[in-house]
Design an enzyme around this catalytic site. Structure first.
Site, mmCIF file in Angstrom:
data_model
loop_
_atom_site.group_PDB
_atom_site.id
_atom_site.type_symbol
_atom_site.label_atom_id
_atom_site.label_comp_id
_atom_site.label_asym_id
_atom_site.label_seq_id
_atom_site.Cartn_x
_atom_site.Cartn_y
_atom_site.Cartn_z
ATOM 1 N N VAL A 1 21.810 -34.372 0.221
ATOM 2 C CA VAL A 1 20.394 -34.540 -0.116
ATOM 3 C C VAL A 1 20.286 -34.815 -1.606
ATOM 4 C CG1 VAL A 1 18.141 -33.400 -0.212
ATOM 5 C CG2 VAL A 1 19.636 -33.040 1.757
ATOM 6 N N GLY B 1 15.965 -28.251 -5.844
ATOM 7 C CA GLY B 1 15.271 -29.329 -5.141
ATOM 8 C C GLY B 1 14.875 -28.971 -3.728
ATOM 9 N N ILE B 2 15.818 -28.445 -2.935
ATOM 10 C CA ILE B 2 15.501 -28.082 -1.549
ATOM 11 C C ILE B 2 14.613 -26.853 -1.518
ATOM 12 C CG2 ILE B 2 16.503 -27.202 0.596
ATOM 13 C CD1 ILE B 2 18.875 -29.066 0.159
ATOM 14 N N TYR C 1 33.314 -22.944 -1.570
ATOM 15 C CA TYR C 1 31.994 -23.301 -1.070
ATOM 16 C C TYR C 1 32.009 -23.493 0.444
ATOM 17 C CZ TYR C 1 27.657 -25.949 -0.477
ATOM 18 O OH TYR C 1 26.423 -26.382 -0.067
ATOM 19 N N ASP D 1 14.231 -17.034 -8.029
ATOM 20 C CA ASP D 1 15.328 -17.813 -8.600
ATOM 21 C C ASP D 1 15.719 -17.164 -9.924
ATOM 22 O OD1 ASP D 1 16.870 -20.170 -9.854
ATOM 23 O OD2 ASP D 1 16.257 -21.040 -7.949
ATOM 24 N N ASP E 1 18.661 -12.397 -10.196
ATOM 25 C CA ASP E 1 20.054 -12.830 -10.239
ATOM 26 C C ASP E 1 20.724 -12.359 -8.957
ATOM 27 O OD1 ASP E 1 22.683 -13.397 -10.678
ATOM 28 O OD2 ASP E 1 22.866 -12.233 -12.535
ATOM 29 N N LYS F 1 29.885 -21.290 3.302
ATOM 30 C CA LYS F 1 28.903 -21.821 4.238
ATOM 31 C C LYS F 1 29.317 -21.568 5.692
ATOM 32 C CE LYS F 1 25.885 -23.257 1.315
ATOM 33 N NZ LYS F 1 24.544 -22.616 1.235
#
Length: 286
Positions: free
Chosen positions: A197, A24-25, A164, A44, A71, A168
């Site tokens: 989001v 989406g982003i 995760y 992607d 990948d 980040k």
């Protein structure tokens, strides 16, 4: 060595390479740059979604859009991505690292393989693409811009997301490290840190309960992919030429604090207000 980050006339549309482009982003970022007339390379793992995105953007904006299956958990594929983009559409002027995975894994269930996979896709791939991009721009003697997509998870831990969150936080430090080392060559490296989001991602599914909890912020709503894309465009564009090493938080105010807590107390206590116990007792006696 160049000591300026000013842009130079290209004589052609900018070429923008976006990873995680089928999400989406990532898709919104591709659309935002396509609307400017840029040439897009959309990378992607999901080839079918990439093909559909490329066709849509070509028809809507009339710009070259090249889907590039990759990948990014494979180090060799990540390291060679910029060269593949250059071969198909010319040297990229902008790199956007939007690829990322967000599995839900409590620490007691964490495996080394899953930890490594998150780090490989969310951090290592960005390092490899960024260094390859910088090498190409430095060899050509041209400036460039890299924008990484971080997350509010870099600042705040949450259940089931230690891998995760760590990835980040590492990505934000990678952003700063690249800014320091590549700034003298005119290559700016920044990050956008989105709050929650709405993307309805099949890759990173989110429960309605989680979405409702994480959407609590001062502006009172979840973000839209286009709002993140607008921030990316600014960081990659001519209006931010003196900006590098920055993390732009586009999160509805989530990083400023929370509106989910009640006021801890109403009004100041006697001591907080500067009144002693004796003064308070004397006032009460009168």
């Amino acid at each position: 060595m160049s000591t300026t980050s000013r842009t130079e006339p290209l004589g052609r549309p900018r070429h923008v390479l976006v990873t995680g482009a089928a999400g989406g982003i990532g898709a919104a970022i591709c659309a935002a740059f396509a609307a400017e007339g840029c040439t897009i390379t959309a990378a992607d793992l999901r080839e079918e979604e990439l093909g559909a995105l490329a066709e849509e953007l070509r028809q809507r904006h009339g710009v070259p859009v090249g889907p590039l299956a990759a990948d990014l958990s494979d180090a060799e594929a990540a390291a060679g991505l910029v060269a593949r983009a250059a071969e198909s559409a010319g040297e990229p002027d902008v790199l956007v690292n939007a690829a990322g995975i967000y599995p839900a894994t409590p620490l007691p269930e964490m495996t080394a393989a899953l930890w490594d996979r998150v780090m490989d896709i969310n951090v290592r791939a960005a390092m490899l693409t960024s260094t390859a991009f910088a090498d190409l721009r430095i060899a050509a003697g041209r400036p460039g811009a890299v924008v990484n997509i971080s997350s509010g998870a870099a600042l705040r831990a949450r259940p089931g997301a230690a891998h995760y969150c760590a990835s980040k936080a590492a990505l934000e430090m990678l952003t700063r490290g690249c800014a320091i080392e590549y700034g003298p060559y005119g290559i700016r490296v920044n990050a956008v840190s989105p709050g929650f989001v709405t993307v309805d991602s099949a890759v990173n599914p989110i429960s309605p309960e989680y979405a409702a909890a994480v959407s609590v912020n001062p502006l009172g709503r979840a973000g839209e992919p286009g709002e993140i894309a607008a921030a990316v465009r600014w960081l990659a564009g001519p209006e931010s030429l003196w900006t590098t090493g920055a993390v732009l938080r586009v999160d509805g105010g989530s990083s400023a604090g929370t509106t989910a807590l009640p006021t801890h107390w109403r009004g100041p206590s006697e001591i907080q207000a500067g009144r002693t116990t004796e003064q308070s007792e004397g006032t009460a006696a009168r």
